[in-house]
Write a protein that holds these residues in place. Structure first.
Motif, PDB file in Angstrom:
ATOM      1  N   PHE A  86      -5.299   0.713  53.891  1.00  0.00           N
ATOM      2  CA  PHE A  86      -6.014   1.024  52.554  1.00  0.00           C
ATOM      3  C   PHE A  86      -4.971   1.850  51.645  1.00  0.00           C
ATOM      4  N   SER A  87      -4.101   2.527  52.180  1.00  0.00           N
ATOM      5  CA  SER A  87      -2.770   3.341  51.413  1.00  0.00           C
ATOM      6  C   SER A  87      -2.017   2.047  50.598  1.00  0.00           C
ATOM      7  N   TYR A  88      -1.924   0.926  51.389  1.00  0.00           N
ATOM      8  CA  TYR A  88      -1.069  -0.156  50.630  1.00  0.00           C
ATOM      9  C   TYR A  88      -2.001  -0.721  49.414  1.00  0.00           C
ATOM     10  N   LYS A  89      -3.030  -0.842  49.619  1.00  0.00           N
ATOM     11  CA  LYS A  89      -4.165  -1.213  48.458  1.00  0.00           C
ATOM     12  C   LYS A  89      -4.128  -0.298  47.272  1.00  0.00           C
ATOM     13  N   VAL A  90      -4.067   0.823  47.700  1.00  0.00           N
ATOM     14  CA  VAL A  90      -4.058   1.894  46.793  1.00  0.00           C
ATOM     15  C   VAL A  90      -2.809   2.213  45.826  1.00  0.00           C
ATOM     16  N   ALA A  91      -1.637   2.075  46.837  1.00  0.00           N
ATOM     17  CA  ALA A  91      -0.375   2.354  46.052  1.00  0.00           C
ATOM     18  C   ALA A  91       0.238   1.353  45.324  1.00  0.00           C
ATOM     19  N   VAL A  92      -0.399   0.058  45.614  1.00  0.00           N
ATOM     20  CA  VAL A  92       0.200  -0.791  44.859  1.00  0.00           C
ATOM     21  C   VAL A  92      -0.440  -1.000  43.304  1.00  0.00           C
ATOM     22  N   MET A 105       0.815  11.167  52.109  1.00  0.00           N
ATOM     23  CA  MET A 105      -0.389  11.469  52.756  1.00  0.00           C
ATOM     24  C   MET A 105      -0.890  10.582  53.643  1.00  0.00           C
ATOM     25  N   ALA A 106      -0.500   9.385  53.701  1.00  0.00           N
ATOM     26  CA  ALA A 106      -0.816   8.386  54.930  1.00  0.00           C
ATOM     27  C   ALA A 106      -0.029   8.776  56.126  1.00  0.00           C
ATOM     28  N   LEU A 111       0.793  10.533  61.230  1.00  0.00           N
ATOM     29  CA  LEU A 111       1.363  11.496  62.277  1.00  0.00           C
ATOM     30  C   LEU A 111       0.652  12.639  63.049  1.00  0.00           C
ATOM     31  N   GLY A 112      -0.083  13.255  62.125  1.00  0.00           N
ATOM     32  CA  GLY A 112      -1.030  14.188  62.537  1.00  0.00           C
ATOM     33  C   GLY A 112      -2.117  13.729  63.685  1.00  0.00           C
ATOM     34  N   GLY A 113      -2.534  12.446  63.540  1.00  0.00           N
ATOM     35  CA  GLY A 113      -3.124  12.044  64.624  1.00  0.00           C
ATOM     36  C   GLY A 113      -2.539  11.781  65.840  1.00  0.00           C
ATOM     37  N   PHE A 114      -1.483  11.163  65.756  1.00  0.00           N
ATOM     38  CA  PHE A 114      -0.293  11.122  67.027  1.00  0.00           C
ATOM     39  C   PHE A 114      -0.511  12.303  67.664  1.00  0.00           C
ATOM     40  N   TRP A 115       0.037  13.488  66.977  1.00  0.00           N
ATOM     41  CA  TRP A 115       0.163  14.691  67.478  1.00  0.00           C
ATOM     42  C   TRP A 115      -1.100  15.011  68.154  1.00  0.00           C
TER      43      TRP A 115
END
Length: 130
Positions: A86-92, A105-106, A111-115
């Motif tokens: 979804f970040s790709y779709k928005v960033a494009v 933000m993505a 990284l926050g989820g991994f942490w």
């Protein structure tokens, strides 16, 4: 009356809504193979994510720790894939400064989820207060 029984139909309603909207998006985009692929991959990703989250919840309810590491990894990978898609779709479609902010933000979310899933200690006992 038991409140838990009153809301058991909500997940099925949400799944039906997701399925209907995904099918409608595929129908509208049938001439664009990349758009169809995006919708299908996002739909399957969400289904797998919900399934893994439910299994993860059951591990906590049963007190079983055997599958937790694999389920944590699956949840993080599926959530990260969805975030990046979804970040790709928005960033494009955004100007460069906004696209950089979207990707930042993505990355923070991934990284926050991994942490949160892998680096934080799990509580020794789970206390459910209702």
């Amino acid at each position: 009356m038991d409140r838990a029984n009153d809301t058991q139909w909500l997940p099925a309603l949400g799944l039906a809504f997701l399925t209907y909207n995904s099918a409608a998006a595929v129908y509208r985009s049938i001439d664009e193979p990349w758009a169809v692929a995006f919708v299908v991959v996002a739909y399957v990703d969400l289904l797998l994510l919900f399934w893994c989250l439910r299994k993860f919840e059951r591990c906590f309810e049963a007190g079983s720790a055997a599958d937790r590491p694999r389920l944590k990894a699956a949840v993080w990978c599926l959530a990260t894939l969805l975030t990046l898609m979804f970040s790709y779709k928005v960033a494009v479609i955004m100007p460069l400064p906004v696209a950089v902010m979207v990707w930042s933000m993505a990355a923070t979310v991934c990284l926050g989820g991994f942490w949160a899933l892998f680096l934080c200690e799990e509580p020794s006992s789970r206390s459910d207060t209702k």
